[in-house]
Design a protein around this motif. Structure first.
Motif, PDB file in Angstrom:
ATOM      1  N   SER A  46       0.828  -1.213   0.000  1.00  0.00           N
ATOM      2  CA  SER A  46       0.000   0.000   0.000  1.00  0.00           C
ATOM      3  C   SER A  46       0.860   1.260   0.000  1.00  0.00           C
ATOM      4  O   SER A  46       0.538   2.238  -0.686  1.00  0.00           O
ATOM      5  N   GLY A  47       1.963   1.254   0.761  1.00  0.00           N
ATOM      6  CA  GLY A  47       2.846   2.416   0.775  1.00  0.00           C
ATOM      7  C   GLY A  47       3.494   2.663  -0.576  1.00  0.00           C
ATOM      8  O   GLY A  47       3.649   3.818  -1.002  1.00  0.00           O
ATOM      9  N   THR A  48       3.848   1.583  -1.263  1.00  0.00           N
ATOM     10  CA  THR A  48       4.452   1.720  -2.593  1.00  0.00           C
ATOM     11  C   THR A  48       3.448   2.272  -3.598  1.00  0.00           C
ATOM     12  O   THR A  48       3.789   3.119  -4.436  1.00  0.00           O
ATOM     13  N   VAL A  49       2.206   1.792  -3.518  1.00  0.00           N
ATOM     14  CA  VAL A  49       1.162   2.302  -4.422  1.00  0.00           C
ATOM     15  C   VAL A  49       0.980   3.804  -4.224  1.00  0.00           C
ATOM     16  O   VAL A  49       0.982   4.581  -5.187  1.00  0.00           O
ATOM     17  N   ILE A  50       0.835   4.213  -2.965  1.00  0.00           N
ATOM     18  CA  ILE A  50       0.635   5.644  -2.693  1.00  0.00           C
ATOM     19  C   ILE A  50       1.856   6.452  -3.136  1.00  0.00           C
ATOM     20  O   ILE A  50       1.732   7.501  -3.778  1.00  0.00           O
ATOM     21  N   GLY A  51       3.043   5.958  -2.799  1.00  0.00           N
ATOM     22  CA  GLY A  51       4.269   6.677  -3.152  1.00  0.00           C
ATOM     23  C   GLY A  51       4.469   6.817  -4.642  1.00  0.00           C
ATOM     24  O   GLY A  51       4.804   7.903  -5.142  1.00  0.00           O
ATOM     25  N   LEU A  52       4.241   5.729  -5.391  1.00  0.00           N
ATOM     26  CA  LEU A  52       4.472   5.770  -6.834  1.00  0.00           C
ATOM     27  C   LEU A  52       3.409   6.580  -7.574  1.00  0.00           C
ATOM     28  O   LEU A  52       3.716   7.289  -8.545  1.00  0.00           O
ATOM     29  N   VAL A  53       2.154   6.456  -7.139  1.00  0.00           N
ATOM     30  CA  VAL A  53       1.095   7.220  -7.816  1.00  0.00           C
ATOM     31  C   VAL A  53       1.306   8.717  -7.585  1.00  0.00           C
ATOM     32  O   VAL A  53       1.178   9.525  -8.525  1.00  0.00           O
ATOM     33  N   THR A  54       1.639   9.112  -6.360  1.00  0.00           N
ATOM     34  CA  THR A  54       1.881  10.534  -6.101  1.00  0.00           C
ATOM     35  C   THR A  54       3.125  11.027  -6.842  1.00  0.00           C
ATOM     36  O   THR A  54       3.147  12.151  -7.353  1.00  0.00           O
ATOM     37  N   LEU A  55       4.149  10.181  -6.917  1.00  0.00           N
ATOM     38  CA  LEU A  55       5.353  10.561  -7.674  1.00  0.00           C
ATOM     39  C   LEU A  55       5.017  10.744  -9.151  1.00  0.00           C
ATOM     40  O   LEU A  55       5.458  11.712  -9.799  1.00  0.00           O
ATOM     41  N   GLY A  56       4.226   9.808  -9.691  1.00  0.00           N
ATOM     42  CA  GLY A  56       3.828   9.923 -11.091  1.00  0.00           C
ATOM     43  C   GLY A  56       3.016  11.178 -11.354  1.00  0.00           C
ATOM     44  O   GLY A  56       3.204  11.855 -12.381  1.00  0.00           O
ATOM     45  N   ALA A  57       2.128  11.505 -10.416  1.00  0.00           N
ATOM     46  CA  ALA A  57       1.329  12.719 -10.572  1.00  0.00           C
ATOM     47  C   ALA A  57       2.209  13.965 -10.506  1.00  0.00           C
ATOM     48  O   ALA A  57       2.037  14.905 -11.301  1.00  0.00           O
ATOM     49  N   TRP A  58       3.161  13.972  -9.580  1.00  0.00           N
ATOM     50  CA  TRP A  58       4.094  15.121  -9.454  1.00  0.00           C
ATOM     51  C   TRP A  58       4.918  15.295 -10.726  1.00  0.00           C
ATOM     52  O   TRP A  58       5.081  16.402 -11.231  1.00  0.00           O
ATOM     53  N   TYR A  59       5.412  14.185 -11.252  1.00  0.00           N
ATOM     54  CA  TYR A  59       6.220  14.241 -12.473  1.00  0.00           C
ATOM     55  C   TYR A  59       5.379  14.724 -13.655  1.00  0.00           C
ATOM     56  O   TYR A  59       5.814  15.573 -14.445  1.00  0.00           O
ATOM     57  N   TRP A  60       4.164  14.208 -13.779  1.00  0.00           N
ATOM     58  CA  TRP A  60       3.308  14.565 -14.909  1.00  0.00           C
ATOM     59  C   TRP A  60       2.930  16.043 -14.855  1.00  0.00           C
ATOM     60  O   TRP A  60       2.948  16.743 -15.886  1.00  0.00           O
ATOM     61  N   LEU A  61       2.587  16.529 -13.674  1.00  0.00           N
ATOM     62  CA  LEU A  61       2.191  17.932 -13.536  1.00  0.00           C
ATOM     63  C   LEU A  61       3.328  18.871 -13.930  1.00  0.00           C
ATOM     64  O   LEU A  61       3.125  19.840 -14.678  1.00  0.00           O
ATOM     65  N   LEU A  62       4.518  18.569 -13.433  1.00  0.00           N
ATOM     66  CA  LEU A  62       5.662  19.432 -13.745  1.00  0.00           C
ATOM     67  C   LEU A  62       6.053  19.332 -15.216  1.00  0.00           C
ATOM     68  O   LEU A  62       6.469  20.314 -15.836  1.00  0.00           O
TER      69      LEU A  62
END
Length: 383
Positions: A252-268
């Motif tokens: 669960s921690g990996t899912v949250i971490g990777l999805v938020t990282l992907g969102a941060w990368y995509w937004l920037l």
């Protein structure tokens, strides 16, 4: 002198409480084995054991004579003799003590009940000594617990409540460790690939102290799960962070971490400035925490099968945590402190879909786990 004349016989009985047989059956379903150790005659002990459904076989009644002198017999010999019985009759206080020690040497976690002075050595030697409230002062001073109503069923109720409390502690720790791990993973990976800091310090404090602080308090009020007394006990050597806890936290921690990282990368990468991108990422983390809270309500049962009525406080906590964050998006003071701003309806829907991914993944995990062997599935093993 006239001869003695028999006028009649008087018999006394100390009746078994009506709820004790059911309590022993509940112990058995919970993987807790119950044996009787008494100084009574073997026939008396067997009759009581039959009423209690402890044993119906005379072969499982071991007398003190059959046990032999514990000072003479070797430990392995004495353990073998103890394993053959479920009822021990006409035993001495020293033999009671040695029986407890034999079970502990065999790897069992032993609780002993008693009320007399002769029970004190066994009460002291057990993992948990349980004295009766009507017992002697020596027994009560020696024991770890005192059952004031002298009812064996109260001990079983204590086992059940203990399992509920242990489960709830695990749920709270599961929630807190998961979100902490996700935040660490997000920051480490963002720095490794050269992205700016995803969140500022005050936003992390808000996540950990405000939203998470409300949620973990509410989670502690979760009612006990059905079937908890049908699980076998944990292994005595098993730590709090067992295989099940580690698997769930990492996944669960990996899912949250990777999805938020992907969102941060995509937004920037798509031209969003840091302030606007961080605002959305901050809201996404709050939503993830609220979604994951429902995963943490049970380590074994689907989040959709845990009744809402089990914890209305938790529902209020989710509304309060999310409500506080929504208010912060529109109140100028909090906008300045937390560096946030209102978001559009489309952004809300997109973030809700992303945050729900942790529920989907953990539901799949729980479904797959049902097909594993018992101790892998539940994290419990026979002890």
């Amino acid at each position: 002198m006239p001869p003695l004349e028999l006028l009649g016989l008087v018999g006394f009985i100390d009746p078994i409480r009506p709820d004790v047989p059911d309590a022993i059956r509940r112990c058995r379903s919970a993987g807790v084995d119950v044996v009787m150790v008494t100084g009574d005659h073997p026939a008396t002990a067997l009759a009581i054991a039959r009423e209690l459904e402890i044993t119906d076989s005379p072969d499982e009644v071991v007398t003190g004579v059959k046990l032999g002198d514990p000072e003479v017999a070797t430990l392995s010999e004495f353990i073998d003799r103890v394993k053959k019985g479920r009822v021990f009759a006409r035993v001495t206080p020293l033999q009671k003590l040695r029986i407890v020690e034999a079970y502990r040497k065999s790897g069992e976690f032993v609780a002993v009940t008693g009320d007399g002075v002769n029970d004190a050595p066994a009460l002291r030697s057990a993992n948990i000594g349980v004295a009766m409230g009507s017992g002697t002062d020596v027994a009560k001073d020696t024991a770890s617990l005192i059952v004031t109503d002298d009812d064996f069923a109260s001990i079983v109720a204590g086992i059940e409540e203990g399992r509920y409390a242990y489960d709830n502690v695990r749920k709270v720790v599961y929630l807190l460790i998961t979100t902490g791990f996700a935040e660490v993973l997000l920051f480490m990976l963002a720095l490794l690939i050269g992205l700016p800091l995803p969140l500022v310090a005050v936003q992390l404090l808000w996540l950990n102290l405000v939203t998470n602080g409300i949620q973990d308090t509410a989670l502690a009020f979760e009612k006990g799960e059905p079937g908890i007394m049908n699980r076998p006990p944990r292994r005595t050597e098993e730590g709090f962070f067992n295989r099940l806890m580690i698997e769930q936290v990492l996944l669960s921690g990996t899912v949250i971490g990777l999805v938020t990282l992907g969102a941060w990368y995509w937004l920037l990468s798509n031209g969003w400035d840091e302030f606007a991108a961080r605002n959305l990422l901050f809201l996404l983390m709050v939503l993830f925490e609220n979604f994951h809270l429902f995963n943490c309500r049970s380590e074994y049962i689907s989040a959709f099968r845990v009744p809402i009525s089990n914890n209305y406080i938790l529902i209020a906590a989710v509304i309060a945590a999310q409500g506080l964050h929504i208010a912060a998006l529109y109140i100028p003071f909090f906008q300045d402190v937390l560096q946030v701003q209102p978001v559009s309806l489309v952004e809300w829907i997109t973030l809700l879909v992303l945050a729900s991914s942790v529920v989907v993944v953990m539901e799949i995990f729980k479904a797959v786990r049902k097909h594993r062997p018992l101790d892998h599935q539940t994290g419990y093993g026979v002890g």
